[in-house]
Enzyme design. Structure first.
Site, short mmCIF file in Angstrom:
data_model
loop_
_atom_site.label_atom_id
_atom_site.label_comp_id
_atom_site.label_asym_id
_atom_site.label_seq_id
_atom_site.Cartn_x
_atom_site.Cartn_y
_atom_site.Cartn_z
N SER A 126 -16.47 8.52 -13.16
CA SER A 126 -15.21 8.66 -12.42
C SER A 126 -15.20 7.85 -11.12
CB SER A 126 -14.96 10.14 -12.16
OG SER A 126 -13.73 10.33 -11.53
N ASP A 137 -8.66 5.68 -9.49
CA ASP A 137 -10.12 5.77 -9.42
C ASP A 137 -10.71 5.03 -10.63
OD1 ASP A 137 -9.56 7.65 -11.40
OD2 ASP A 137 -11.25 8.94 -10.82
N ASP A 159 -11.99 5.67 -13.49
CA ASP A 159 -11.66 5.97 -14.88
C ASP A 159 -10.20 6.35 -15.07
OD1 ASP A 159 -12.08 8.37 -13.52
OD2 ASP A 159 -12.60 9.45 -15.35
N ASP A 173 -8.02 8.60 -13.93
CA ASP A 173 -7.35 9.91 -14.01
C ASP A 173 -6.77 10.34 -12.66
OD1 ASP A 173 -9.81 10.49 -12.89
OD2 ASP A 173 -10.32 12.10 -14.30
MG MG Z 1 -11.78 10.15 -12.34
#
Ligand code: MG
Length: 458
Positions: free
Chosen positions: A98, A242, A244, A246
């Site tokens: 992440s 961010d 990844d 999300d």
């Molecule tokens: Mg994330």
């Protein structure tokens, strides 16, 4: 105490130290064994170690009889939505760290509902991992890995179904600057915006696991490039993601970048004005501006423990359609009960289109409170003592004990004292109307916590 692998956000570790190919193979055995093989999709974010770890994980999964679909490079919500939509998939694994620094990577286990699995499932996987009694599949039964080339298209198609396309396409061509921060949001979000006729500019758009230009965690204080670009191009807004994809933070047309609770509150208020939103779920750390803005609109604000999956579970329990975190996570239940930066972006854009307002005006309406976040060192065995002592000392104040202790002084002034789930620290968050007041409170409570820790009384 049993040994643990998983923390607040799945498993995270430093590559080459705790996170090796060998560890990933064994985790593959454990995850596959727990699910008795089963069928799953595996994806990864753009970290340099992603391919190595994904390959090792897949080997382990195949070794214990799993049917593996390889989604390759994707954002986390893309994989989550894919697992949710494909009825033949029992679970998913995302190889991601992440927003953590580049040396990290990790694994997030996703249930067939597209949501991060609950702690019980992680416990079961941990038990399998440490017991190491794996039943390996016979050679005839080992399956081939099947590639999934279209997880991103399914994701985008599903998001567009949630948006009023006529509303967002009308009113002249708008301009947006995207800052995926060299993460995987770039694979889908620019196309979503082009689909609704936005003029899209991208900075930090090449996927690069060394995150060369800014940390993978977007914060108002590290998004100067985005802010500059929005101002220079005269754009209507900017969005940063961010690593990844999300989480999303927004920059208004004047170049100011806002924390995610402000955008989260704005979207909640928008959905409430449309009559769609009766309750909103957010962790205990989000601004008191949430209640101050949403309660007058008839919205119930429900608070949870920190961690997005707790927001997901509570939303499901209460039938809430919107939830958010102050770090930029937004969860829209009709689409996916998990954080999704792309979905959050599209909802905010729909707000701008339908209400025909500039983003700075929308955000300015929300009461502006100041938060200060600090931490002190505290050994895990001393955490309870500190929390208990604060509860006693401030027993005459309104307290919430969802996660640590939150002590209220006014409807817009509180302190939260909360042990970290992963580090030997206690976090102290304060919020108040004036910046100086929040800072002074943070200082005083840190001092008080230090005193409690150093007092001989146990
Ligand atoms: Mg994330």
């Amino acid at each position: 105490m049993s040994r643990r692998l998983f923390g607040t956000n799945g498993y995270r570790g430093v590559v080459g130290i705790e996170l090796t190919p060998d560890m990933a193979v064994r985790l593959g055995y454990a995850i596959g064994s727990y699910h008795r093989g089963g069928a799953l999709a595996v994806g990864r974010d753009g970290r340099s170690s992603g391919e190595m770890l994904q390959g090792a994980l897949i080997s382990g999964l195949l070794g214990v009889g799993a049917t593996v679909y390889d989604a390759g490079l994707v954002s986390t919500p893309t994989l989550q939505k894919y697992v949710l939509e494909r009825p033949d998939l029992d679970y998913g694994v995302m190889v991601t760290a992440s927003h953590n620094p580049p040396e990290y990577n990790g694994f997030k286990i996703i249930g067939s509902d597209g949501v991060e699995v609950p702690e019980e499932v992680e416990r079961g996987i941990e038990e399998a991992f440490f017991s190491q009694g794996f039943a390996f599949t016979k050679w005839r039964e080992i399956k081939e890995v099947r590639k999934i080339p279209d997880a991103g298209s399914l994701y985008m198609k599903e998001i567009l179904k949630q948006i009023d396309l006529q509303a967002v396409r009308g009113g002249g061509r708008r301009r947006v600057v995207l800052d995926p921060g060299h993460g995987t949001a770039v694979l889908t979000v620019p196309h979503l915006l082009e689909e609704i006729d936005y003029e899209v500019m991208i900075i930090h758009g090449e996927i690069d696991g060394s995150f060369p230009h800014r940390p993978p965690e977007p914060r108002p204080d590290n998004l100067q490039a985005l802010s500059e670009e929005v101002k220079a191009s005269g754009s209507d807004l900017g969005v940063a993601f961010d690593g990844d994809g999300d989480r999303a933070l927004f920059c208004d047309e004047k170049g100011k970048v806002w924390w995610g609770d402000i955008s989260g509150i704005a979207i909640g208020a928008f959905l409430a004005r449309k009559g769609l939103c009766k309750s909103v779920v957010t962790p205990i750390t989000s601004s008191a501006a949430t209640e101050l803005t949403l309660e007058p609109l008839g919205v119930r604000v429900l608070r949870t423990v920190v961690g997005s999956r707790h927001v997901s579970y509570r939303m499901r329990k209460e039938g809430a359609i919107w939830g958010f975190e102050e770090n930029g996570g937004g969860l829209y239940a009709p689409h996916l009960l998990a954080r999704d930066g792309g979905m959050t972006t599209m909802l905010l854009i729909q707000l701008l289109a339908e209400e025909e307002r500039a983003l700075s005006e929308v955000f300015k309406e929300i009461p502006r409170l100041h938060q200060v976040k600090t931490k002190i060192r505290c050994e895990p065995e001393e955490r309870k003592k500190v929390i208990k002592e604060f509860m006693e000392r401030y027993g005459d104040r309104r307290q919430e004990i969802i996660d640590g202790v939150k002590i209220w002084f006014r409807e817009d002034k509180w302190v939260l004292i909360r042990p970290s789930g992963t580090e030997p620290i206690i976090r102290i968050f304060t919020e108040a109307k004036e910046k100086g007041e929040a800072e002074a409170m943070a200082k005083d409570f840190s001092k008080e916590a230090e005193e409690i820790l150093s007092s001989p009384k146990t």
